[in-house]
Design a protein around this motif. Structure first.
Motif, PDB file in Angstrom:
ATOM      1  N   ASN A 182       0.801  -1.315  -0.001  1.00  0.00           N
ATOM      2  CA  ASN A 182       0.091   0.144  -0.067  1.00  0.00           C
ATOM      3  C   ASN A 182       0.927   1.227   0.029  1.00  0.00           C
ATOM      4  O   ASN A 182       0.454   2.125  -0.682  1.00  0.00           O
ATOM      5  CB  ASN A 182      -0.903  -0.038   1.304  1.00  0.00           C
ATOM      6  N   GLN A 183       1.927   1.300   0.783  1.00  0.00           N
ATOM      7  CA  GLN A 183       2.897   2.462   0.727  1.00  0.00           C
ATOM      8  C   GLN A 183       3.460   2.812  -0.747  1.00  0.00           C
ATOM      9  O   GLN A 183       3.527   3.708  -0.978  1.00  0.00           O
ATOM     10  CB  GLN A 183       4.005   2.277   1.932  1.00  0.00           C
ATOM     11  N   GLU A 184       3.881   1.580  -1.232  1.00  0.00           N
ATOM     12  CA  GLU A 184       4.254   1.825  -2.606  1.00  0.00           C
ATOM     13  C   GLU A 184       3.191   2.527  -3.805  1.00  0.00           C
ATOM     14  O   GLU A 184       3.563   3.096  -4.544  1.00  0.00           O
ATOM     15  CB  GLU A 184       4.741   0.238  -3.236  1.00  0.00           C
ATOM     16  N   LEU A 185       1.862   2.009  -3.389  1.00  0.00           N
ATOM     17  CA  LEU A 185       0.716   2.455  -4.165  1.00  0.00           C
ATOM     18  C   LEU A 185       0.685   4.006  -3.904  1.00  0.00           C
ATOM     19  O   LEU A 185       0.477   4.979  -4.972  1.00  0.00           O
ATOM     20  CB  LEU A 185      -0.421   1.772  -3.895  1.00  0.00           C
ATOM     21  N   ILE A 186       0.713   4.365  -2.815  1.00  0.00           N
ATOM     22  CA  ILE A 186       0.439   5.796  -2.055  1.00  0.00           C
ATOM     23  C   ILE A 186       1.485   6.607  -2.907  1.00  0.00           C
ATOM     24  O   ILE A 186       1.220   7.769  -3.401  1.00  0.00           O
ATOM     25  CB  ILE A 186       0.383   5.755  -0.616  1.00  0.00           C
ATOM     26  N   GLU A 187       2.599   6.098  -2.734  1.00  0.00           N
ATOM     27  CA  GLU A 187       3.938   7.106  -3.236  1.00  0.00           C
ATOM     28  C   GLU A 187       3.658   7.354  -4.807  1.00  0.00           C
ATOM     29  O   GLU A 187       4.328   8.449  -5.211  1.00  0.00           O
ATOM     30  CB  GLU A 187       5.199   6.233  -2.944  1.00  0.00           C
ATOM     31  N   ILE A 188       3.047   6.513  -5.490  1.00  0.00           N
ATOM     32  CA  ILE A 188       3.010   6.647  -7.084  1.00  0.00           C
ATOM     33  C   ILE A 188       1.473   7.376  -7.133  1.00  0.00           C
ATOM     34  O   ILE A 188       1.222   7.481  -8.559  1.00  0.00           O
ATOM     35  CB  ILE A 188       3.266   5.493  -7.988  1.00  0.00           C
ATOM     36  N   GLY A 189       0.744   7.711  -6.219  1.00  0.00           N
ATOM     37  CA  GLY A 189      -0.591   8.047  -6.356  1.00  0.00           C
ATOM     38  C   GLY A 189      -1.639   7.430  -6.845  1.00  0.00           C
ATOM     39  O   GLY A 189      -2.722   7.774  -7.352  1.00  0.00           O
ATOM     40  N   GLU A 190      -1.412   6.040  -6.579  1.00  0.00           N
ATOM     41  CA  GLU A 190      -2.459   5.211  -6.863  1.00  0.00           C
ATOM     42  C   GLU A 190      -3.318   4.767  -5.604  1.00  0.00           C
ATOM     43  O   GLU A 190      -2.973   5.054  -4.665  1.00  0.00           O
ATOM     44  CB  GLU A 190      -1.889   3.589  -7.226  1.00  0.00           C
ATOM     45  N   THR A 191      -4.779   4.209  -5.737  1.00  0.00           N
ATOM     46  CA  THR A 191      -5.271   3.848  -4.509  1.00  0.00           C
ATOM     47  C   THR A 191      -4.972   2.603  -3.929  1.00  0.00           C
ATOM     48  O   THR A 191      -4.590   1.751  -4.498  1.00  0.00           O
ATOM     49  CB  THR A 191      -6.892   3.600  -5.182  1.00  0.00           C
ATOM     50  N   PRO A 192      -4.887   2.588  -2.592  1.00  0.00           N
ATOM     51  CA  PRO A 192      -4.433   1.701  -1.830  1.00  0.00           C
ATOM     52  C   PRO A 192      -5.368   0.522  -2.020  1.00  0.00           C
ATOM     53  O   PRO A 192      -6.464   0.628  -1.964  1.00  0.00           O
ATOM     54  CB  PRO A 192      -3.999   2.002  -0.449  1.00  0.00           C
ATOM     55  N   TYR A 193      -4.706  -0.775  -1.512  1.00  0.00           N
ATOM     56  CA  TYR A 193      -5.899  -1.919  -1.328  1.00  0.00           C
ATOM     57  C   TYR A 193      -6.674  -1.917  -0.275  1.00  0.00           C
ATOM     58  O   TYR A 193      -6.209  -1.399   0.836  1.00  0.00           O
ATOM     59  CB  TYR A 193      -5.118  -3.228  -1.519  1.00  0.00           C
ATOM     60  N   SER A 194      -7.813  -2.486  -0.121  1.00  0.00           N
ATOM     61  CA  SER A 194      -8.680  -2.385   1.153  1.00  0.00           C
ATOM     62  C   SER A 194      -8.683  -3.174   2.043  1.00  0.00           C
ATOM     63  O   SER A 194      -8.343  -2.710   3.283  1.00  0.00           O
ATOM     64  CB  SER A 194     -10.198  -2.647   0.605  1.00  0.00           C
ATOM     65  N   ASN A 195      -8.016  -4.337   1.920  1.00  0.00           N
ATOM     66  CA  ASN A 195      -7.755  -5.206   3.105  1.00  0.00           C
ATOM     67  C   ASN A 195      -6.792  -6.422   2.651  1.00  0.00           C
ATOM     68  O   ASN A 195      -6.780  -6.775   1.284  1.00  0.00           O
ATOM     69  CB  ASN A 195      -9.030  -5.758   3.619  1.00  0.00           C
TER      70      ASN A 195
END
Length: 667
Positions: A182-195
């Motif tokens: 999730n941190q990697e997704l947030i860093e590239i501006g993507e929506t993080p996974y829910s669970n």
């Protein structure tokens, strides 16, 4: 040392290092040293392709592309577990077990219930042969290429393993790995996974196994499955699985009595949040395999196991509105539309309100602050209202009296909780729902046709019932939204292929109220064709094993309806299977016709499943418990004392497996 020997030695060494790191959590070399050896093996395999092995450690990096995941039948069905929510429930379960088994000393295996994606992995001669998702329990998707990328799953076993067996467990995503993703997704501006659970499950269906290999998935295994396995207890099976190289969680415990089960539950209810992965309860199993076989299964679950669910997480939010859904049977379900709130790892926007009585009981009103929890941590439900936060101008909820889809006046049968729309053949959600049920995997299993496509076909006037599917033309489908020539062709081919589906599944597909898979099989086996069922009276139906008054009445009403008669006539004319296919029948003889057998104990020349199959193959019926309708008890070693007492009380003949063999051999 020859090149082939070098390659084999490197493979064995790397497999051991993988085991040390991912299963034992005890690495003995650095990551750099491991990568160096892996690169050495990759170079040798590239240089000498004649020594390729699909189970080499180098294959764990993935790279295989799976466009369509093949559906594979489970050799041994994957059952679901009954749930319990209190210690009283567990005591009731223990009493049910003792009632069937008699006064025998029971041990229990306690395991944490892992919140992941269920998997069944087949091993032959110590090599990973195939990995299949749970699916519907009868069949699942082949995800072998993706599972091979999970480092804690051994691709080559060690020790004294059986020649062929399956092992079952959960594919999970530990919290640390989930947070990193999730941190990697947030860093590239993507929506993080829910669970973590949904992410683990979704990972198994990625088409590129190289992408799966990048995800920090883990696999926790918990049961061996197969014929004639060298184990006497479930706990022994866990210990043996560890010696074969599997990652079996060490938290499992052997409990000598139900009080020790309670101690295990109490401990983990407090300490589960310290675990590196999600768990939502405890699974309790009767430890002795012999007793598991005696207890057997219901239509959905093993009688010898039960899940204890930890108390659900609870949150409060605002009820913004109430909407009403219409099911395929016409049942109305009220749905709470909520102000979005985080609950047990997911964002919850809707919750079931069940029925009018539940709304009245809790006095639920739009605008209320409500308390929401996940029933069994799966389906959100409203469990209460905060009256302190209720507005002074709040008004009680008035339950609807007409169908929200077709405006027909609703009915409510005495003794039933739900309201129904009686416009069975004119209400769009009911029509669409019946066709969607008809095409499901357990029913007609029509490839290329999903729920959304059914709605598309209905809304464009191409189908009004499931018989219309068989008159569709490719030219009618291609112009529809999201359709192209290939997808239209696949749909038509899938419909044509469904004509081979056996009678019992066709009967289930018809969507007769209260006729599920098990009842459909009973009716199909008893009557052998649809005409015989349609002519059966209510009393005749009730006499069929496990068919009660409610089911019988529903069946009679269904076949009396002229619209249903016309639809079945059309389905017959296009070639659907409306009788048992005698060619595919395993029936060997009718020597045991009309006789009911109960099987109990451990046998020398048969497995229990083989014995039951032999009874059915010779026209007999297998009963789950002894009653006045039982004709014979086939008893092996260590027959359950409760069954022995019952058989003696009712003076039912007790025969050996050798007596049984003579019965089916003699002319």
């Amino acid at each position: 040392m020859s090149v082939q020997q070098q390659i084999q030695a490197l493979r064995e060494e790397l497999n051991q290092h993988n085991y040390n790191y991912y299963v034992l959590d005890n690495p003995t070399i650095s990551d750099f040293e491991f990568d160096t050896k892996l690169k050495q093996l990759q170079d040798l395999e590239a240089q000498y392709p004649e020594f390729f092995d699909e189970n080499s450690p180098t294959q764990r990096v993935g790279g295989a592309i799976t466009k369509n995941f093949e559906t594979i039948p489970h050799e041994f069905r994957m059952y679901s577990l009954d749930n319990s929510y209190s210690k009283e429930d567990l005591l009731d379960w223990e009493n049910r077990c003792q009632k069937i088994l008699g006064d025998v000393p029971l041990e229990f295996t306690c395991e944490l219930k892992y919140d992941g994606a269920s998997i069944s992995i087949l091993y032959e001669n110590g090599k990973l042969k195939r990995a299949v998702t749970r699916g519907d329990g009868f069949q699942g998707d082949d995800v072998t290429n993706n599972v091979k990328t999970i480092k804690s799953v051994p691709i080559q076993l060690k020790g004294d393993f059986p020649t062929k067996f399956e092992i079952r467990g959960e594919i999970i995503l530990p919290f640390a790995g989930f947070e990193k993703m999730n941190q990697e997704l947030i860093e590239i501006g993507e929506t993080p996974y829910s669970n973590p659970r949904n992410t683990a499950s979704g990972s198994l269906k990625l088409q590129d196994s190289a992408e799966v290999a990048k995800r920090p998935l883990d696999c926790l295994l918990y049961t061996l499955v197969g014929n004639n396995l060298p184990i006497q207890t479930h706990y022994e099976g866990l210990e043996k699985a560890r010696t074969f190289g599997f990652k079996v969680p060490m938290q499992s415990k052997l409990a000598k009595n139900i009080q020790e089960v309670f101690e295990f539950i109490d401990y983990w209810d407090k300490n589960r949040h310290n675990l590196p992965y999600e768990t939502d309860g405890v699974v309790v199993k009767v430890n002795q395999i012999q007793y598991q076989e005696e207890l057997g299964y219901t239509a959905k679950s093993p009688r010898w196991a039960i899940a204890y669910k930890f108390k659900a997480e609870q949150v409060s939010t605002i009820l913004e509105s109430i909407s009403y859904q219409v099911g395929r049977t016409g049942a109305i379900t009220p749905v709470a539309n909520l102000q979005p709130v985080q609950l047990a790892g997911t964002i919850v926007k809707r919750a079931s309100l069940h029925n009018a009585d539940q709304i009245a009981k809790l006095d639920i009103r739009v605008g209320d602050t409500v308390f929401v929890e996940k029933g069994g941590e799966i389906i959100p439900k409203i469990i209460g209202v905060s009256l302190d936060h209720r507005s002074h101008n709040s008004v009680p909820t008035k339950y609807i009296d007409t169908c929200p889809e077709c405006q027909t006046a609703l009915v409510r049968t005495e003794g039933e909780a739900q309201h129904y729309c009686p416009n069975f053949y004119g209400c769009p959600p009911q029509i669409i729902g019946r066709i969607q049920h008809f095409i499901t995997r357990k029913a007609m299993d029509i490839d290329g046709l999903g729920g959304e496509t059914v709605a598309l076909l209905f809304n464009n006037g191409l189908v009004q019932n499931y018989a219309d599917l068989y008159e569709l033309k490719k030219e009618q489908i291609i112009p529809l939204e999201r359709m192209a020539e290939k997808s239209a062709e696949n749909l038509i081919n899938g419909i044509e292929k469904s004509k081979q589906i056996p009678f019992e599944r066709v009967l289930y597909a018809l969507g007769i109220r209260y006729v599920g898979e098990t009842v459909a099989k009973k009716l199909a086996k008893h009557y052998e064709n649809v005409d015989a069922i349609s002519k059966a009276s209510m009393m005749e139906l009730i006499l069929v094993d496990e068919i009660g008054e409610k089911i019988a009445q529903s069946v009679v009403q269904f076949f009396e309806n002229p619209i249903n008669q016309e639809i079945i006539g059309r389905l017959k004319s296009v070639g659907l299977q409306f009788e048992i296919n005698k060619k595919n029948s395993t029936l060997v003889s009718s020597k045991l016709g009309g006789k009911t057998f109960v099987v109990s104990g451990v046998f020398q020349t048969f497995s229990r499943d083989d014995l039951k199959k032999a009874i059915e193959d010779n026209g007999g019926k297998v009963g789950s418990s002894i009653s006045s309708k039982t004709d014979f008890v086939v008893a092996g070693d260590n027959m359950g004392p409760a069954k022995l007492d019952k058989a003696n009380q009712l003076k039912i003949p007790i025969i050996t497996e050798f007596d049984f063999s003579k019965m089916i051999q003699n002319e």
